[in-house]
Motif scaffolding. Structure first.
Motif, mmCIF file in Angstrom:
data_model
loop_
_atom_site.group_PDB
_atom_site.id
_atom_site.type_symbol
_atom_site.label_atom_id
_atom_site.label_comp_id
_atom_site.label_asym_id
_atom_site.label_seq_id
_atom_site.Cartn_x
_atom_site.Cartn_y
_atom_site.Cartn_z
ATOM 1 N N LEU A 283 -58.726 42.121 -15.433
ATOM 2 C CA LEU A 283 -58.319 40.728 -15.338
ATOM 3 C C LEU A 283 -57.686 40.262 -16.644
ATOM 4 N N SER A 284 -56.635 39.485 -16.530
ATOM 5 C CA SER A 284 -55.954 38.943 -17.711
ATOM 6 C C SER A 284 -55.563 37.499 -17.438
ATOM 7 N N GLY A 285 -55.277 36.777 -18.518
ATOM 8 C CA GLY A 285 -54.909 35.387 -18.372
ATOM 9 C C GLY A 285 -56.130 34.491 -18.328
ATOM 10 N N GLY A 286 -55.965 33.313 -17.751
ATOM 11 C CA GLY A 286 -57.054 32.355 -17.645
ATOM 12 C C GLY A 286 -57.804 32.484 -16.333
ATOM 13 N N MET A 287 -58.715 31.537 -16.096
ATOM 14 C CA MET A 287 -59.544 31.614 -14.903
ATOM 15 C C MET A 287 -58.718 31.577 -13.620
ATOM 16 N N GLY A 288 -57.650 30.800 -13.623
ATOM 17 C CA GLY A 288 -56.796 30.739 -12.438
ATOM 18 C C GLY A 288 -56.170 32.088 -12.140
ATOM 19 N N GLU A 289 -55.657 32.747 -13.192
ATOM 20 C CA GLU A 289 -55.087 34.083 -13.004
ATOM 21 C C GLU A 289 -56.153 35.074 -12.555
ATOM 22 N N HIS A 290 -57.353 34.955 -13.115
ATOM 23 C CA HIS A 290 -58.452 35.835 -12.718
ATOM 24 C C HIS A 290 -58.750 35.687 -11.230
ATOM 25 N N ARG A 291 -58.821 34.459 -10.756
ATOM 26 C CA ARG A 291 -59.120 34.239 -9.340
ATOM 27 C C ARG A 291 -58.014 34.787 -8.457
ATOM 28 N N GLY A 292 -56.772 34.656 -8.916
ATOM 29 C CA GLY A 292 -55.665 35.206 -8.139
ATOM 30 C C GLY A 292 -55.723 36.723 -8.055
ATOM 31 N N LEU A 293 -56.036 37.382 -9.175
ATOM 32 C CA LEU A 293 -56.158 38.840 -9.169
ATOM 33 C C LEU A 293 -57.331 39.293 -8.296
ATOM 34 N N CYS A 294 -58.421 38.544 -8.348
ATOM 35 C CA CYS A 294 -59.569 38.890 -7.508
ATOM 36 C C CYS A 294 -59.223 38.749 -6.032
ATOM 37 N N ARG A 295 -58.476 37.726 -5.697
ATOM 38 C CA ARG A 295 -58.059 37.564 -4.302
ATOM 39 C C ARG A 295 -57.167 38.734 -3.873
ATOM 40 N N ARG A 296 -56.249 39.131 -4.741
ATOM 41 C CA ARG A 296 -55.393 40.275 -4.420
ATOM 42 C C ARG A 296 -56.216 41.549 -4.250
ATOM 43 N N ALA A 297 -57.207 41.732 -5.113
ATOM 44 C CA ALA A 297 -58.043 42.930 -5.015
ATOM 45 C C ALA A 297 -58.822 42.945 -3.696
ATOM 46 N N ARG A 298 -59.284 41.785 -3.245
ATOM 47 C CA ARG A 298 -59.997 41.733 -1.966
ATOM 48 C C ARG A 298 -59.089 42.137 -0.813
ATOM 49 N N GLU A 299 -57.828 41.771 -0.908
ATOM 50 C CA GLU A 299 -56.906 41.970 0.209
ATOM 51 C C GLU A 299 -56.146 43.279 0.155
ATOM 52 N N ASP A 300 -56.095 43.920 -1.001
ATOM 53 C CA ASP A 300 -55.217 45.082 -1.177
ATOM 54 C C ASP A 300 -56.018 46.319 -1.592
ATOM 55 N N PRO A 301 -56.306 47.238 -0.674
ATOM 56 C CA PRO A 301 -57.046 48.458 -1.032
ATOM 57 C C PRO A 301 -56.336 49.293 -2.096
ATOM 58 N N ALA A 302 -54.991 49.272 -2.085
ATOM 59 C CA ALA A 302 -54.250 50.057 -3.072
ATOM 60 C C ALA A 302 -54.501 49.539 -4.482
ATOM 61 N N LEU A 303 -54.607 48.221 -4.640
ATOM 62 C CA LEU A 303 -54.887 47.669 -5.961
ATOM 63 C C LEU A 303 -56.292 48.053 -6.401
ATOM 64 N N ARG A 304 -57.243 48.007 -5.488
ATOM 65 C CA ARG A 304 -58.606 48.407 -5.841
ATOM 66 C C ARG A 304 -58.651 49.867 -6.299
ATOM 67 N N GLU A 305 -57.956 50.742 -5.583
ATOM 68 C CA GLU A 305 -57.939 52.149 -5.980
ATOM 69 C C GLU A 305 -57.227 52.350 -7.305
ATOM 70 N N ALA A 306 -56.203 51.539 -7.575
ATOM 71 C CA ALA A 306 -55.515 51.626 -8.876
ATOM 72 C C ALA A 306 -56.468 51.239 -10.002
ATOM 73 N N TRP A 307 -57.277 50.215 -9.775
ATOM 74 C CA TRP A 307 -58.270 49.828 -10.782
ATOM 75 C C TRP A 307 -59.269 50.954 -11.005
ATOM 76 N N TRP A 308 -59.730 51.573 -9.925
ATOM 77 C CA TRP A 308 -60.696 52.660 -10.082
ATOM 78 C C TRP A 308 -60.061 53.877 -10.745
ATOM 79 N N ALA A 309 -58.804 54.138 -10.459
ATOM 80 C CA ALA A 309 -58.127 55.257 -11.123
ATOM 81 C C ALA A 309 -58.041 55.003 -12.627
ATOM 82 N N ALA A 310 -57.765 53.754 -13.007
ATOM 83 C CA ALA A 310 -57.718 53.412 -14.436
ATOM 84 C C ALA A 310 -59.102 53.543 -15.063
ATOM 85 N N ALA A 311 -60.145 53.122 -14.346
ATOM 86 C CA ALA A 311 -61.505 53.249 -14.870
ATOM 87 C C ALA A 311 -61.889 54.712 -15.039
ATOM 88 N N ALA A 312 -61.514 55.554 -14.079
ATOM 89 C CA ALA A 312 -61.811 56.982 -14.178
ATOM 90 C C ALA A 312 -61.080 57.614 -15.362
#
Length: 321
Positions: A283-312
């Motif tokens: 997450l980057s930016g302010g709280m509004g940006e954080h909420r937007g990214l979280c909403r995208r992550a809920r809706e987009d499996p590809a984004l979630r997997e990209a986050w996990w690939a970065a964590a790995a």
């Protein structure tokens, strides 16, 4: 979805016009799973089936690399029956915990659990270990390797998500007739603010509830089920959680053997990172940006997997140092 182990994927990838050969244990597993059939002209080779071709292609798409690029794993000997079952059972759980009598959710639900001699045996074999001060056993990398080879379970490192807490909380629960404070709320229900709820919804989409922790400014890393009373503490207060206690909590979670994503602000991330140097903070930016990214992550499996690939990648990079 096909369950294909790295050994099986490597054997299929090295086929010669559909003819497959490999270690007997690997080939026996592929036969049972319908990936290959014995080659009538040679008892040591097999023909790949349509299911085998599909499984190999799916494996490549999921892992983004060819099986022969992976380091070879030694073939592990099969454990005695109950010990084998204990390791494979743990591999099927998101938290990779080997269930014993102390695992109350399993024990009281009447689900499969294992007695102390079995737990000691799988620990002595190096397939399970304790984290920090905990007495519970979780799979080690060797335990996961065993489950892949001998159980056909494509189990990898656990995926932990830590979320920031929130200022807005449920009201004080009041007092009983004896003047004692009523029971608090489960940590997963205590925080009511929109920002925290957006973090939690994203965490729920990213991993299993057993692998979610809330970073409380007062209590540290808390399980969603832990009862808490409302409090008014920030990480800058004198009563706030200390870096030493955070390190103790991280050790108890076994974060060294997990991919870890943190959802929250950078002030909380800075408190966590000394204990979890491979922490991924998408997450980057302010709280509004954080909420937007979280909403995208809920809706987009590809984004979630990209986050996990970065964590790995962060985990592997830290482990290689």
């Amino acid at each position: 979805m096909f369950q294909l182990t790295p050994q099986g994927a490597r054997a299929l990838d090295q086929n010669d016009n559909g003819v497959v050969s490999g270690h007997p244990a690997t080939m026996a597993k592929l036969v049972v799973d319908g990936m290959v059939v014995p080659h009538a002209g040679d008892g040591g080779t097999h023909w790949m089936t349509e299911q085998g071709w599909s499984a190999l292609e799916e494996w490549r798409q999921r892992h983004g690399r060819t099986p022969d690029a992976l380091p070879a794993e030694p073939i592990l000997p099969r454990l005695p029956g109950v010990q084998h079952e204990a390791v494979v059972t743990a591999a099927g759980r998101p938290d990779q915990r080997v269930p014993g009598r102390d695992d109350h959710d399993v024990y009281w639900a009447g689900q499969k659990w294992f007695r102390a001699p079995t737990l000691r045996a799988v620990q002595a074999a190096g397939y399970a270990t304790t984290y920090g001060r905990s007495i519970s056993l979780h799979l080690t990398p060797a335990g996961r390797m065993y489950a892949r080879q001998r159980g056909g379970i494509d189990v990898r490192r656990r995926r932990l998500v830590i979320t920031a807490c929130g200022h807005e909380k449920k009201p004080h629960p009041g007092f009983n007739d004896y003047g004692n404070t009523n029971a608090g709320y489960p940590a997963g229900e205590l925080y009511t603010g929109l920002y925290h709820r957006s973090l939690r919804l994203a965490a729920d989409a990213l991993t299993d509830p057993s692998l979610i922790r809330i970073m409380s400014a007062l209590h540290g890393l808390v399980d969603l089920k832990r009862p808490l009373l409302p409090y008014d503490v920030t990480i800058d207060d004198e009563r706030a959680i200390t870096p030493e206690r955070i390190a103790d909590h991280a050790a108890g979670l076994g974060t060294h053997d997990a991919d870890v994503i943190f959802l929250g602000g950078q002030d909380y991330a800075a408190l966590l990172r000394p204990a979890i140097p491979h922490l991924h903070t998408p997450l980057s930016g302010g709280m509004g940006e954080h909420r937007g990214l979280c909403r995208r992550a809920r809706e987009d499996p590809a984004l979630r997997e990209a986050w996990w690939a970065a964590a790995a990648a962060l985990h592997e990079g830290h482990a290689a140092r």
